[in-house]
Scaffold this active site. Structure first.
Site, PDB file in Angstrom:
ATOM      1  N   ASN A  90      20.688  23.436 -11.471  1.00 29.89           N
ATOM      2  CA  ASN A  90      20.298  23.504 -10.059  1.00 29.89           C
ATOM      3  C   ASN A  90      18.853  23.975 -10.037  1.00 29.89           C
ATOM      4  O   ASN A  90      18.585  25.159 -10.264  1.00 29.89           O
ATOM      5  CB  ASN A  90      21.213  24.488  -9.313  1.00 29.89           C
ATOM      6  CG  ASN A  90      20.744  24.726  -7.878  1.00 29.89           C
ATOM      7  OD1 ASN A  90      19.858  24.019  -7.383  1.00 29.89           O
ATOM      8  ND2 ASN A  90      21.331  25.709  -7.214  1.00 29.89           N
ATOM      9  N   TRP A  91      17.962  23.031  -9.785  1.00 25.01           N
ATOM     10  CA  TRP A  91      16.534  23.380  -9.843  1.00 25.01           C
ATOM     11  C   TRP A  91      16.096  24.229  -8.657  1.00 25.01           C
ATOM     12  O   TRP A  91      14.992  24.759  -8.643  1.00 25.01           O
ATOM     13  CB  TRP A  91      15.690  22.096  -9.860  1.00 25.01           C
ATOM     14  CG  TRP A  91      15.713  21.350 -11.161  1.00 25.01           C
ATOM     15  CD1 TRP A  91      16.501  21.605 -12.255  1.00 25.01           C
ATOM     16  CD2 TRP A  91      14.888  20.230 -11.512  1.00 25.01           C
ATOM     17  NE1 TRP A  91      16.221  20.703 -13.251  1.00 25.01           N
ATOM     18  CE2 TRP A  91      15.229  19.848 -12.823  1.00 25.01           C
ATOM     19  CE3 TRP A  91      13.903  19.505 -10.841  1.00 25.01           C
ATOM     20  CZ2 TRP A  91      14.618  18.776 -13.474  1.00 25.01           C
ATOM     21  CZ3 TRP A  91      13.298  18.440 -11.479  1.00 25.01           C
ATOM     22  CH2 TRP A  91      13.647  18.088 -12.791  1.00 25.01           C
ATOM     23  N   LYS A  92      16.938  24.304  -7.629  1.00 22.66           N
ATOM     24  CA  LYS A  92      16.553  24.996  -6.388  1.00 22.66           C
ATOM     25  C   LYS A  92      15.218  24.418  -5.892  1.00 22.66           C
ATOM     26  O   LYS A  92      14.967  23.237  -6.114  1.00 22.66           O
ATOM     27  CB  LYS A  92      16.533  26.510  -6.601  1.00 22.66           C
ATOM     28  CG  LYS A  92      17.850  26.988  -7.231  1.00 22.66           C
ATOM     29  CD  LYS A  92      18.059  28.460  -7.185  1.00 22.66           C
ATOM     30  CE  LYS A  92      19.420  28.787  -7.835  1.00 22.66           C
ATOM     31  NZ  LYS A  92      19.794  30.184  -7.712  1.00 22.66           N
TER      32      LYS A  92
ATOM     33  N   HIS B 102      26.163  26.459  -1.526  1.00 27.88           N
ATOM     34  CA  HIS B 102      25.513  27.447  -2.396  1.00 27.88           C
ATOM     35  C   HIS B 102      25.295  28.729  -1.589  1.00 27.88           C
ATOM     36  O   HIS B 102      24.997  28.679  -0.398  1.00 27.88           O
ATOM     37  CB  HIS B 102      24.172  26.901  -2.918  1.00 27.88           C
ATOM     38  CG  HIS B 102      23.630  27.743  -4.030  1.00 27.88           C
ATOM     39  ND1 HIS B 102      22.984  28.939  -3.801  1.00 27.88           N
ATOM     40  CD2 HIS B 102      23.668  27.589  -5.374  1.00 27.88           C
ATOM     41  CE1 HIS B 102      22.650  29.471  -4.968  1.00 27.88           C
ATOM     42  NE2 HIS B 102      23.048  28.670  -5.944  1.00 27.88           N
TER      43      HIS B 102
ATOM     44  N   GLU C 288      22.911  30.658  -1.411  1.00 25.45           N
ATOM     45  CA  GLU C 288      21.597  30.751  -0.755  1.00 25.45           C
ATOM     46  C   GLU C 288      21.627  30.009   0.576  1.00 25.45           C
ATOM     47  O   GLU C 288      20.963  30.409   1.538  1.00 25.45           O
ATOM     48  CB  GLU C 288      20.510  30.210  -1.696  1.00 25.45           C
ATOM     49  CG  GLU C 288      20.243  31.205  -2.835  1.00 25.45           C
ATOM     50  CD  GLU C 288      19.771  30.598  -4.142  1.00 25.45           C
ATOM     51  OE1 GLU C 288      19.350  29.425  -4.163  1.00 25.45           O
ATOM     52  OE2 GLU C 288      19.842  31.312  -5.160  1.00 25.45           O
TER      53      GLU C 288
ATOM     54  N   GLU D 297      30.189  31.226  -8.308  1.00 23.33           N
ATOM     55  CA  GLU D 297      28.894  31.871  -8.515  1.00 23.33           C
ATOM     56  C   GLU D 297      28.893  33.227  -7.818  1.00 23.33           C
ATOM     57  O   GLU D 297      28.628  33.306  -6.605  1.00 23.33           O
ATOM     58  CB  GLU D 297      27.775  31.004  -7.925  1.00 23.33           C
ATOM     59  CG  GLU D 297      27.648  29.644  -8.574  1.00 23.33           C
ATOM     60  CD  GLU D 297      26.233  29.101  -8.434  1.00 23.33           C
ATOM     61  OE1 GLU D 297      25.678  28.715  -9.464  1.00 23.33           O
ATOM     62  OE2 GLU D 297      25.682  29.089  -7.316  1.00 23.33           O
TER      63      GLU D 297
ATOM     64  N   GLY E 101      20.339  34.884 -10.426  1.00 18.72           N
ATOM     65  CA  GLY E 101      18.917  35.211 -10.572  1.00 18.72           C
ATOM     66  C   GLY E 101      18.665  36.672 -10.894  1.00 18.72           C
ATOM     67  O   GLY E 101      17.535  37.152 -10.815  1.00 18.72           O
TER      68      GLY E 101
ATOM     69  N   SER F  79      23.184  33.581 -13.831  1.00 21.59           N
ATOM     70  CA  SER F  79      22.537  34.090 -15.043  1.00 21.59           C
ATOM     71  C   SER F  79      23.176  33.587 -16.327  1.00 21.59           C
ATOM     72  O   SER F  79      23.273  34.316 -17.319  1.00 21.59           O
ATOM     73  CB  SER F  79      22.480  35.627 -15.027  1.00 21.59           C
ATOM     74  OG  SER F  79      21.722  36.079 -13.914  1.00 21.59           O
TER      75      SER F  79
ATOM     76  N   GLY G 132      20.774  27.943 -12.926  1.00 19.69           N
ATOM     77  CA  GLY G 132      19.548  28.038 -12.133  1.00 19.69           C
ATOM     78  C   GLY G 132      18.329  28.150 -13.039  1.00 19.69           C
ATOM     79  O   GLY G 132      17.827  27.161 -13.583  1.00 19.69           O
ATOM     80  N   GLY G 133      17.847  29.374 -13.234  1.00 18.23           N
ATOM     81  CA  GLY G 133      16.598  29.601 -13.966  1.00 18.23           C
ATOM     82  C   GLY G 133      16.536  28.903 -15.319  1.00 18.23           C
ATOM     83  O   GLY G 133      15.505  28.306 -15.669  1.00 18.23           O
TER      84      GLY G 133
HETATM   85  P1  13P Z   1      20.638  31.578 -12.096  1.00 18.07           P
HETATM   86  O1  13P Z   1      21.162  30.825 -13.280  1.00 18.07           O
HETATM   87  O2  13P Z   1      19.146  31.568 -11.999  1.00 18.07           O
HETATM   88  O3  13P Z   1      21.235  32.941 -11.988  1.00 18.07           O
HETATM   89  O4  13P Z   1      21.135  30.767 -10.790  1.00 18.07           O
HETATM   90  C1  13P Z   1      22.454  30.410 -10.669  1.00 18.07           C
HETATM   91  C2  13P Z   1      22.601  29.514  -9.508  1.00 18.07           C
HETATM   92  O5  13P Z   1      22.446  29.925  -8.371  1.00 18.07           O
HETATM   93  C3  13P Z   1      22.927  28.093  -9.765  1.00 18.07           C
HETATM   94  O6  13P Z   1      23.298  27.440  -8.608  1.00 18.07           O
END
Ligand code: 13P
Length: 254
Positions: free
Chosen positions: A9-11, A99, A101, A171, A177, A216, A237-238
């Site tokens: 997920n590149w956000k 998600h 967010e 999640e 993050g 994470s 994510g990251g």
């Molecule tokens: P991180 O891997 O950066 O914690 O993000 C997880 C995420 O929100 C994937 O959708």
């Protein structure tokens, strides 16, 4: 046995030039990783402006692509929205819905998330339905109640066939993050609970549906998480923004 699924997920990250390098490095790195008979499936969910680039670069490779959100509406006067039909024109296989967010910053309710999952399914795409509790909810012992209610709101809108066509992602909000991941045992307990909620509606689907862990996940903790019986992959994510880290997680899923 369920095949593993690793989704990046590149956000809201990326640039045309940066994506070109990242995608080329991932594709090159996959040679030699995806060779056995039950390879992990993998995908990247990117900002909508980059879907065309993904389609051009990733067609014919083992990497699928998808979007991070979809409108509940089909067409019309909804400025800024992108509908499922538009996403399907770029051959998206996946759409992330719900998600945390989006739930937190865009006030998305579980009912809205359910409508988005339906919209994706109706256009032949697989919704990745995200659920997760906050730290406060976990500390209050509400984890199963919170994620269960988030999932049930979606399952209620789907018939038994449609239930079988979703992917679920657990999640924990406090792990996203933050560098603080759920332990494999903590995640496994929630995944098993989610699978039991699906089984109430469709026992066969419950055994087939992929339930991903997100929060994470990194190359060094992925293997232990992915070894759990009910953890079928990761929503990353990251670590999905660095080819070597993303490839490291895919390797851990083998
Ligand atoms: P991180 O891997 O950066 O914690 O993000 C997880 C995420 O929100 C994937 O959708």
């Amino acid at each position: 046995m369920r095949a593993k699924l690793i989704v990046g997920n590149w956000k809201m990250n990326g640039s045309r030039a940066g994506n070109a390098t990242l995608l080329a490095d991932i594709v090159a790195g996959l040679t030699g990783v995806i060779t056995d008979q039950a390879p992990p499936a993998c995908a990247v969910c990117v900002p909508s402006p980059y879907l065309q680039q993904c389609e051009e670069v990733l067609s014919g490779t083992p990497i699928a692509w998808g979007a991070q959100d979809v409108s509940v509406h089909c067409f019309g006067a909804f400025t800024g929205e992108v509908c499922a039909k538009m996403l399907s024109e770029f051959d998206c296989r996946y759409v992330i819905v719900g998600h945390s967010e989006r739930r937190a910053y865009h006030m998305e309710s579980s009912e809205m998330v359910a409508s988005k999952a339906l919209a994706a399914l109706q256009e032949g795409m697989t919704p990745i339905v995200c659920v997760g509790e906050t730290l406060e909810e976990r500390e209050a012992g509400q984890t199963e109640a919170v994620v269960g209610a988030q999932l049930d709101a979606v399952l209620e809108q789907l018939d038994a066939d449609a239930v079988a066509r979703i992917v679920v992602a657990y999640e924990p909000v406090w792990a996203i993050g933050t560098g603080r991941n759920a332990t494999p045992e903590m995640a496994q307990a929630v995944h098993a609970h989610l699978r039991s909620r699906i089984a109430v509606r469709n026992g066969e689907a419950a055994q087939r549906i992929a339930i991903l862990y997100g929060g994470s996940m990194k190359p060094d903790n992925a293997a232990a998480l992915l070894a759990q019986p009910d953890i079928d992959g990761g929503l990353i994510g990251g670590a999905a923004l660095k080819a070597q880290d993303f490839l490291g997680i895919i390797r851990a899923a083998k």
